[in-house]
Design an enzyme around this catalytic site. Structure first.
Site, PDB file in Angstrom:
ATOM      1  CE  LYS A  56      -4.185   7.129   2.102  1.00 37.17           C
ATOM      2  NZ  LYS A  56      -5.475   6.612   2.206  1.00 37.17           N
ATOM      3  CG  ASP A  62      -0.090  20.653  20.435  1.00 37.65           C
ATOM      4  OD1 ASP A  62      -1.324  20.679  20.340  1.00 37.65           O
ATOM      5  OD2 ASP A  62       0.514  20.173  21.415  1.00 37.65           O
ATOM      6  CG  HIS A 107      -2.092   0.931   1.112  1.00 38.48           C
ATOM      7  ND1 HIS A 107      -2.245   2.029   1.932  1.00 38.48           N
ATOM      8  CD2 HIS A 107      -3.169   0.946   0.279  1.00 38.48           C
ATOM      9  CE1 HIS A 107      -3.359   2.677   1.618  1.00 38.48           C
ATOM     10  NE2 HIS A 107      -3.938   2.038   0.624  1.00 38.48           N
ATOM     11  CG  HIS A 141      -7.164   8.563  -1.092  1.00 37.23           C
ATOM     12  ND1 HIS A 141      -5.876   8.312  -1.535  1.00 37.23           N
ATOM     13  CD2 HIS A 141      -7.676   7.364  -0.723  1.00 37.23           C
ATOM     14  CE1 HIS A 141      -5.629   7.022  -1.451  1.00 37.23           C
ATOM     15  NE2 HIS A 141      -6.707   6.422  -0.965  1.00 37.23           N
ATOM     16  CG  ASP A 145      19.051  10.537 -10.668  1.00 39.57           C
ATOM     17  OD1 ASP A 145      19.019   9.451 -11.267  1.00 39.57           O
ATOM     18  OD2 ASP A 145      19.048  11.639 -11.242  1.00 39.57           O
ATOM     19  CE  LYS A 181      -1.532   5.063  -1.704  1.00 41.32           C
ATOM     20  NZ  LYS A 181      -2.006   4.001  -0.858  1.00 41.32           N
TER      21      LYS A 181
END
Length: 487
Positions: A407, A412, A224, A405, A231, A226
């Site tokens: 996350k 603070d 899952h 979508h 380089d 991404k």
């Protein structure tokens, strides 16, 4: 003389209960959350045969023999490369903010490496801008391009990415792409993989879905992450899959997917390179024999400035439950304000209690979730937690302009958590995920502006109206709440 059918019935009866007892033993012998164990036990005794088969398919953290062996070898290689990276003392900070200090210490203890300083960060709030930036960096690549995604869908801007990758590969640049078998099923069934491989791009189907092996390896365990590395110097990560939101899943009527991504230039890309090398080794058996490639900022002993970032990989082969620990500690460290954005809100009891406790001790707590979701199971399971959160004083905002979508967690106005981890059991305990902890007030201010914009485009849940919702909705919510430990 006993009839043949009587003997067969007796054998079937004994086998049936033997399976039920064996599964019961497996559930009881494994230390897990009590609600999860109780849910599994109830299922196998209410619908015994189906329940037992479901548990054998999804109840055990079974990786398969070959994969388990590769994970052990890859972990040893990972630790060797971490030791090499730690010899560059100047890239490790000595001062942190109050909140970050304990989080970074926990990470260093559990995964062998702490935060890295001197990173330049760019935050993208529009997928189109992200993809255009990726295309530009691919054009400038000189040595290597590595990518890992859960979903890759051709069409729109993604076709431009494919074209640039093909051009890069033909110039002799090493291109490796790791794609989840389930999430990229449509892509692997298209002509694109063959076209890309013919140009020299190495595409690997991660965690291959094979129905003939469903009892030998857990099939719902997914890659899952991404992540993009160019380089070993430029890195991208966040919530975005390699899709063009203007065409992706537009037929289900929930609008465009909204994501954020972070572009990083600095020492943390070396740590991300270690993660990719480990994932690649587990899937292919090709272990990195070369020394750790250090980016220009890392490979110098000059004093470097920039943001401090902690990278946290989670999933099989990494410290168990580390993201759950990090989130709990983050929630309890909050003193003033806490903003959480997640598309899938199915927290563990510990996380739910920590969120409610934060609100009850005076922290301003906001949770932003999409009003419309692509999973009906998640939609109803999430609703089962609303009453407790609202009663504790948590402000719940339902985003109305597409499927949010993103996350992220902001603590603070100082600590930002961004990555691929959803606030659900699957992301926290099962899937391969990646998360950044960024200790920077300047970056947090930028993230907060984006989150405030989400709030402005949301409908705040009214506690009084919620308390008066229809009875049938409450029943459906409780049903899916019962299933939530298994989702």
């Amino acid at each position: 003389m006993i009839a043949a059918h009587t003997i067969l019935n007796y054998i079937f009866f004994c086998s049936y209960w033997l399976i039920i007892l064996l599964v019961t033993y497996k559930i009881l012998i494994k230390r897990r959350a009590i609600p999860s164990s109780m849910a599994w036990l109830l299922i196998i005794y209410v619908i015994p045969l189906i329940g037992a088969i479901t548990y054998l398919l999804f109840g055990e953290y079974n990786l398969g023999k070959h994969r388990s062996n590769r994970i052990k070898i890859a972990w040893n290689s990972t630790m060797d490369r971490i030791k090499k990276l730690k010899t560059y003392k100047h890239i490790f900070p000595t001062k942190h903010s109050r909140i970050a200090a304990s989080l970074f210490k926990l990470c260093e203890h559990r995964q062998g490496i702490g935060a890295l300083k001197g990173n330049k960060i760019q935050l993208f709030k529009q997928t189109q801008d992200t993809i255009l930036s990726i295309i530009k960096d691919i054009e400038l690549a000189k040595n290597s391009i590595d990518m890992v995604f859960y979903i890759w869908e051709s069409g729109g801007l993604v076709d431009q990415v494919i074209t640039k990758l093909i051009t890069a590969a033909k110039k002799g640049i090493r291109c490796r792409i790791l794609l989840d078998s389930a999430g990229c099923a449509n892509f692997f069934n298209s002509s694109y993989p063959d076209i890309m491989r013919q140009s020299g791009i190495n595409i690997v189907e991660a965690l291959h879905v094979n129905l003939l092996r469903i009892f030998l390896r857990r099939m719902d365990l997914r890659q899952h992450r991404k992540m993009i590395l160019i380089d070993d110097h430029i890195a991208y990560t966040g919530s975005m899959n390699m899709v063009d939101p203007q065409i992706f899943k537009q037929n289900i009527g929930i609008g465009q997917w909204i994501d954020i991504m972070v572009r990083i230039d600095g020492p943390v890309t070396s740590a991300m390179s270690i993660i990719f090398s480990s994932d690649w080794a587990v899937e292919t058996g090709q272990y990195s024999l070369f020394p750790l490639l250090l980016n220009p900022c890392t490979n110098t002993h000059k004093v470097i400035t920039g943001h401090t970032i902690q990278i946290i990989p989670s999933g099989p082969g990494y410290p168990e439950g580390i993201m759950h620990q990090i989130l709990l500690m983050s929630l309890y460290e909050a003193r003033k304000k806490l903003i959480i954005t997640t598309p899938y809100l199915i927290p563990s009891d510990d996380l739910l209690y920590a969120i409610c406790t934060a609100a009850q001790r005076g922290v301003e707590v906001h949770i932003i979730i999409p009003k419309y979701n692509d999973s009906i199971l998640v939609k109803w399971a999430s609703r089962a937690f609303f009453s407790e959160l609202l009663n504790a004083g948590v402000l719940i905002h339902q985003f109305q302009n597409g499927l949010l979508h993103v996350k992220s967690v902001l603590i603070d106005q100082q600590i930002s958590l961004i990555g691929s981890v959803n606030l659900d059991i699957r992301s926290l305990w099962l899937n391969l995920e990646i998360t950044l902890i960024i200790d920077s007030k300047d970056f947090s201010n930028k993230l907060e502006k984006i989150q405030n914009n989400y709030i402005n485009l949301s409908q705040k849940l009214d506690p009084k109206k919620w308390a008066n919702r229809p009875c049938w909705e409450r029943i459906v919510e409780r049903l899916f709440y019962f299933l939530s430990p298994l989702l």
